[in-house]
Motif scaffolding. Structure first.
Motif, PDB file in Angstrom:
ATOM      1  N   PHE A   1       0.850  -1.187   0.000  1.00 43.77           N
ATOM      2  CA  PHE A   1       0.000   0.000   0.000  1.00 43.77           C
ATOM      3  C   PHE A   1       0.888   1.240   0.000  1.00 43.77           C
ATOM      4  O   PHE A   1       1.827   1.328   0.782  1.00 43.77           O
ATOM      5  N   ARG A   2       0.550   2.205  -0.857  1.00 47.49           N
ATOM      6  CA  ARG A   2       1.315   3.448  -0.928  1.00 47.49           C
ATOM      7  C   ARG A   2       0.361   4.624  -0.706  1.00 47.49           C
ATOM      8  O   ARG A   2      -0.701   4.680  -1.303  1.00 47.49           O
ATOM      9  N   GLY A   3       0.761   5.530   0.117  1.00 51.75           N
ATOM     10  CA  GLY A   3       0.010   6.769   0.326  1.00 51.75           C
ATOM     11  C   GLY A   3      -1.434   6.544   0.722  1.00 51.75           C
ATOM     12  O   GLY A   3      -1.733   5.888   1.710  1.00 51.75           O
ATOM     13  N   ARG A   4      -2.344   7.054  -0.081  1.00 54.62           N
ATOM     14  CA  ARG A   4      -3.767   6.976   0.240  1.00 54.62           C
ATOM     15  C   ARG A   4      -4.354   5.584   0.052  1.00 54.62           C
ATOM     16  O   ARG A   4      -5.488   5.340   0.445  1.00 54.62           O
ATOM     17  N   GLN A   5      -3.601   4.684  -0.544  1.00 59.30           N
ATOM     18  CA  GLN A   5      -4.072   3.310  -0.695  1.00 59.30           C
ATOM     19  C   GLN A   5      -4.256   2.637   0.661  1.00 59.30           C
ATOM     20  O   GLN A   5      -4.966   1.654   0.768  1.00 59.30           O
TER      21      GLN A   5
ATOM     22  N   MET B   1      -8.546  -3.386   3.822  1.00 59.66           N
ATOM     23  CA  MET B   1      -9.484  -4.504   3.851  1.00 59.66           C
ATOM     24  C   MET B   1      -9.538  -5.188   2.484  1.00 59.66           C
ATOM     25  O   MET B   1      -9.615  -6.418   2.406  1.00 59.66           O
ATOM     26  N   GLN B   2      -9.469  -4.406   1.401  1.00 58.00           N
ATOM     27  CA  GLN B   2      -9.442  -4.984   0.060  1.00 58.00           C
ATOM     28  C   GLN B   2      -8.188  -5.837  -0.141  1.00 58.00           C
ATOM     29  O   GLN B   2      -8.231  -6.886  -0.766  1.00 58.00           O
ATOM     30  N   GLY B   3      -7.078  -5.379   0.407  1.00 62.05           N
ATOM     31  CA  GLY B   3      -5.838  -6.140   0.317  1.00 62.05           C
ATOM     32  C   GLY B   3      -5.934  -7.460   1.056  1.00 62.05           C
ATOM     33  O   GLY B   3      -5.476  -8.500   0.569  1.00 62.05           O
TER      34      GLY B   3
ATOM     35  N   ARG C   1       3.745  -1.274   5.682  1.00 63.80           N
ATOM     36  CA  ARG C   1       2.976  -0.896   4.493  1.00 63.80           C
ATOM     37  C   ARG C   1       2.432  -2.101   3.743  1.00 63.80           C
ATOM     38  O   ARG C   1       1.726  -1.955   2.759  1.00 63.80           O
ATOM     39  N   ASN C   2       2.786  -3.304   4.145  1.00 64.60           N
ATOM     40  CA  ASN C   2       2.404  -4.514   3.423  1.00 64.60           C
ATOM     41  C   ASN C   2       1.483  -5.397   4.260  1.00 64.60           C
ATOM     42  O   ASN C   2       1.538  -5.378   5.490  1.00 64.60           O
TER      43      ASN C   2
END
Length: 130
Positions: free
Chosen positions: A84-88, A93-95, A121-122
């Protein structure tokens, strides 16, 4: 006896009491020993990594899952991570759902070694071959 048979006298177990010797072809014996050594030296499984994005398209996802299947068939562990980067970061939950889907798709060939976990971030899962 060995000379008459045109073979070699080989000490097989020098530490035994009394030492064990055999009459055999020494070259053939060494060759078989090296084959046994090579067979015992099998390389351990490696850890392969597949990175996914949280908004990956279906085709890209299937392509990467096929790679994971291939790694598992070759007896390697697979680490699947969603970065996930920044606003992601809002879509964690999608991840997690994406990793659950990957785990389900690879269930026939491999099993999750541990539950899905967050690593900064992962979000990561490690799948080991069955």
């Amino acid at each position: 006896m060995a000379v008459e048979a045109d073979l070699d006298l080989v000490e097989v177990a020098p530490n035994a009491r009394p030492p064990v010797c055999r009459i055999m072809n020494y070259g053939k014996y060494r060759y078989e020993q090296s084959k046994k050594q090579k067979k015992g030296k099998k390389t351990g499984s490696q850890l392969k990594e597949i990175r996914l994005g949280p908004r990956i398209s279906d085709h890209d996802y299937e392509f990467k899952i096929r790679h994971a299947e291939n790694f598992l068939k070759h007896r390697h562990k697979v680490r699947i991570s969603v970065e996930f980067r920044g606003r992601q970061n809002m879509y964690r939950m999608q991840g997690r759902e994406l990793l659950e889907r990957a785990e389900e798709d690879l269930r026939e060939i491999g099993a999750a070694e541990m539950p899905i976990r967050d690593e900064g971030r992962n979000i990561v899962v490690i799948i080991a071959p069955k």
